[in-house]
Design a protein around this motif. Structure first.
Motif, PDB file in Angstrom:
ATOM      1  N   SER A 271       0.857  -1.192   0.000  1.00 56.46           N
ATOM      2  CA  SER A 271       0.000   0.000   0.000  1.00 56.46           C
ATOM      3  C   SER A 271       0.887   1.235   0.000  1.00 56.46           C
TER       4      SER A 271
ATOM      5  N   PHE B 279      -7.089  -5.661  -5.455  1.00 56.89           N
ATOM      6  CA  PHE B 279      -6.966  -4.892  -4.212  1.00 56.89           C
ATOM      7  C   PHE B 279      -7.975  -5.422  -3.207  1.00 56.89           C
TER       8      PHE B 279
ATOM      9  N   SER C 115     -10.680  -7.968  -8.350  1.00 58.20           N
ATOM     10  CA  SER C 115      -9.546  -8.111  -9.266  1.00 58.20           C
ATOM     11  C   SER C 115     -10.040  -8.266 -10.695  1.00 58.20           C
TER      12      SER C 115
ATOM     13  N   ILE D 206      -6.168   2.722  -7.494  1.00 54.59           N
ATOM     14  CA  ILE D 206      -6.041   2.212  -6.133  1.00 54.59           C
ATOM     15  C   ILE D 206      -6.100   3.407  -5.169  1.00 54.59           C
TER      16      ILE D 206
ATOM     17  N   HIS E 124      -2.845  -3.637  -2.481  1.00 55.38           N
ATOM     18  CA  HIS E 124      -3.051  -4.074  -3.863  1.00 55.38           C
ATOM     19  C   HIS E 124      -1.830  -4.828  -4.384  1.00 55.38           C
TER      20      HIS E 124
ATOM     21  N   GLN F  86      -0.105  -6.731  -8.373  1.00 62.93           N
ATOM     22  CA  GLN F  86      -0.260  -7.087  -9.790  1.00 62.93           C
ATOM     23  C   GLN F  86       0.499  -8.387 -10.016  1.00 62.93           C
TER      24      GLN F  86
END
Ligand code: GLV
Ligand code: MN
Length: 194
Positions: free
Chosen positions: A88, A107, A116, A127, A133, A135
């Motif tokens: 974060s 997230f 997602s 975000i 979160h 990736q």
């Protein structure tokens, strides 16, 4: 959303004697034309690390012309299967644009709701500040995203490192209670980040 600027540019003097909130400005006559531009995001980051992903930050430390402007960017490169781990940003919301590959962007809200989606090049995500979160590269090849922030220094709390690789370590009693596991399990995780 950093404080509003009081001048057009305040190119950071990173070695300035004082640093209250941001950095003091270099005297404008001493600022070289090249300092208003930055090519640090042109290069692919080295993804040979346990996560298989790397963040290249264009924050005020890398690009001092951002000082007092309340904005910055990152480039994140992913090897196949690479993960930008759950984290974060304490000082900024984030807007991201997928440039290459296929990324599962997710997230978790403050109510513990998980959302997602797999994003392809040209697609965006957002975000809110402080929201956890990640990736994950779910495509066949490499992936890359460019992210932007409303802070010159968004900061990143990378959860696995924050909890298991801090210096000094968190007390075992805290980690074993928090995750409801034995010290053995905590050590196993810590060992990976040692
Ligand atoms: C991606 O989440 C980034 O922080 O650049
Ligand atoms: Mn982020």
């Amino acid at each position: 959303s950093d404080p509003d600027p009081l001048q057009d540019f305040c190119v950071a003097d990173l070695n300035g004697a004082i640093s209250v909130n941001g950095f003091p400005c270099k005297p404008m006559p001493e600022v070289k034309p090249s300092e208003f531009f930055y090519d640090g995001l042109t290069k692919e980051g080295n993804t040979s690390n346990p996560f298989g992903a790397t963040v290249t930050a264009a924050n005020v430390l890398a690009f001092p012309a951002l000082n007092t402007l309340g904005i910055s960017m990152n480039r994140v490169d992913f090897a196949p299967g690479g993960l930008n781990p759950p984290h974060s940003h304490p000082r900024a919301s984030e807007a991201g644009l997928v440039i290459m590959g296929e990324l599962l962007v997710g997230f978790v809200t403050t109510d513990n709701v998980f959302r997602s989606k797999v994003l392809k090049p040209g697609e965006m995500f957002v975000i809110p500040r402080g929201v956890v979160h990640f990736q994950l590269n779910v495509g066949k090849g490499k992936a890359m995203t460019v992210t932007s922030f409303n802070s010159q220094m968004p900061g990143a709390v990378i959860l696995p490192l924050n909890l298991f690789a801090s210096q000094p370590s968190l007390p075992y009693d805290v980690l074993t209670k928090a995750f409801q596991v034995d010290q053995k399990v905590i050590n196993e995780i810590k060992f990976k980040f040692a």
